[in-house]
Design a protein around this motif. Structure first.
Motif, PDB file in Angstrom:
ATOM      1  N   LEU A  28       0.884  -1.104   0.113  1.00  0.00           N
ATOM      2  CA  LEU A  28       0.080   0.065  -0.135  1.00  0.00           C
ATOM      3  C   LEU A  28       1.011   1.243   0.008  1.00  0.00           C
ATOM      4  N   LEU A  29       1.968   1.243   0.876  1.00  0.00           N
ATOM      5  CA  LEU A  29       2.839   2.494   0.640  1.00  0.00           C
ATOM      6  C   LEU A  29       3.447   2.601  -0.716  1.00  0.00           C
ATOM      7  N   SER A  30       3.900   1.608  -1.185  1.00  0.00           N
ATOM      8  CA  SER A  30       4.571   1.901  -2.630  1.00  0.00           C
ATOM      9  C   SER A  30       3.833   2.319  -3.493  1.00  0.00           C
ATOM     10  N   GLU A  31       2.283   1.788  -3.646  1.00  0.00           N
ATOM     11  CA  GLU A  31       1.267   2.268  -4.606  1.00  0.00           C
ATOM     12  C   GLU A  31       0.995   3.549  -4.233  1.00  0.00           C
ATOM     13  N   THR A  32       0.996   4.087  -3.030  1.00  0.00           N
ATOM     14  CA  THR A  32       0.631   5.575  -2.645  1.00  0.00           C
ATOM     15  C   THR A  32       1.665   6.402  -3.174  1.00  0.00           C
ATOM     16  N   VAL A  33       2.836   6.016  -2.894  1.00  0.00           N
ATOM     17  CA  VAL A  33       4.218   6.817  -3.108  1.00  0.00           C
ATOM     18  C   VAL A  33       4.028   7.039  -4.539  1.00  0.00           C
ATOM     19  N   GLU A  34       3.760   5.980  -5.500  1.00  0.00           N
ATOM     20  CA  GLU A  34       3.800   5.789  -6.895  1.00  0.00           C
ATOM     21  C   GLU A  34       2.572   6.890  -7.297  1.00  0.00           C
ATOM     22  N   LYS A  35       1.565   7.101  -6.819  1.00  0.00           N
ATOM     23  CA  LYS A  35       0.531   7.942  -7.136  1.00  0.00           C
ATOM     24  C   LYS A  35       0.774   9.415  -6.905  1.00  0.00           C
TER      25      LYS A  35
END
Length: 363
Positions: A28-35
């Motif tokens: 979830l952290l990597s997905e949000t940082v990517e967004k």
């Protein structure tokens, strides 16, 4: 000429094994940082069979920052490869950002495995002022606390739009229909959550004639601690053997929140007090049921986390003074159930954007 790194951040992950809480947080952290910065992140999968020395070397070289939520998957499965990646990051002069969820609450054998990661990190992101203090007081690695920054922890699980039925849910609904008071506890069961303490509160409620049914939505963590045996022995000692249910692994978020609909209130008597790293409590809050928890050890515990503080201020999380006895918790549970239940909107994406921005600030 050395090529310029193509990515801002490399996240160390464990592929399909990341269904555990640690892995879910990383995903979830990597997905949000990517967004927040599209095209700026990549992930390296490390398992017991994946992630050769060459692959790790190349992946580390492709990013300016290497982010490790250590251990990257349930303990004992993947330890060496992420540490090797952090060592290579230092060799290649990449910035190492370590995510550190707890310290003193870990068994000492687990803390030993964390020490190399603490030493290799340039920045240690933690979610609780108490955890930072625990690290600072450690005689072996206390000096690493100066590398710590605080970030606001979000919940791993978002309340889904619908629920899934289950045999256990039917059992809980039937119990409530018989007038039983269903008290919930969500998350993995391990010593620092003081699972046995809730049994004492159940006994106090039973002495009041409230017919409690204590439901642990989760399973025991396998480790060197004899938690499960001691738990059931304590339940028998208190005369609660027939008043306790441990669900074991629950397959979906829909089923988890289906069980939540059949719970009257949640209770967490915590020796360390409530801290800003208790993600399971944030999951419970989304149910709209009252959550009764031991008050924090220090007044500044939530200064870095305004969203968590707001839940306490509006009464979604009800604090019990540290040092209170079982009767005090029982009384707080009973009084909480007399209040009308109000389920406020929960900005799940906003919580995750907060922590992603805090991590990006370390790049």
């Amino acid at each position: 000429m050395t090529p310029k790194p193509a990515y801002q951040a490399l996240f160390l992950g464990a592929g399909p094994q990341m269904q555990c809480g640690v892995g879910q947080f990383t995903r979830l952290l990597s997905e949000t940082v990517e967004k927040l910065g599209p095209g700026g992140t990549t992930t390296l999968t490390l398992t017991r069979t994946e992630g050769s020395v060459t692959e790790i070397w190349r992946a580390v070289g492709s990013a300016r920052n290497v982010i490790c939520n250590f251990p990257i998957v349930a303990w004992k499965r993947v330890i060496f490869r992420p540490l090797l990646a952090l060592a290579m990051a230092q060799l290649r002069r990449r910035r190492v950002i370590l995510i550190q969820h707890e310290w003193a609450g870990l068994h000492w054998l687990r803390r030993i495995t964390y020490i190399p990661a603490l030493l290799l990190a340039d920045t240690i992101v933690t979610f609780s002022a108490l955890v930072r203090r625990e690290l600072a007081c450690d005689p072996m690695v206390g000096f690493t606390a100066k590398k710590c920054v605080l970030a606001p922890l979000p919940p791993n699980i978002e309340a889904p739009p619908g629920i899934a039925d289950s045999e256990l849910r039917h059992r809980l609904v039937a119990a409530r229909g018989e007038g039983r008071l269903v008290i919930g506890h969500f998350g993995s069961i391990y010593p620092s959550k003081q699972p046995n303490a809730l049994l004492g509160i159940g006994a106090a409620l039973k002495a009041r004639g409230r017919a409690p049914l204590i439901v642990y939505v989760g399973s025991f963590i396998r480790g060197v601690d004899n938690v499960e045996h001691e738990f059931y022995a304590r339940a028998a000692e208190l005369g609660l053997s027939g008043d306790v249910i441990v669900s074991g692994y629950v397959a979906s978020d829909h089923e988890v929140f289906g069980l939540f609909t059949a719970i009257d209130a949640f209770c967490y008597p915590l020796q360390e007090g409530l801290t800003a790293r208790r993600s399971s409590i944030l999951t419970c809050v989304q149910s709209g049921r009252p959550v009764i928890v031991t008050g924090p050890a220090e007044p500044d515990e939530f200064d870095h986390h305004p969203r968590f503080k707001e839940l306490i201020n509006r009464g979604a999380i009800i604090l019990v003074a540290r040092g209170s006895d079982d009767d005090a918790y029982a009384e707080r549970i009973v009084s909480a159930l007399k209040r009308p239940s109000v389920q406020a909107p929960f900005d799940f994406d906003g919580w995750w954007q907060d922590v992603a921005q805090a991590v990006r600030a370390q790049f």
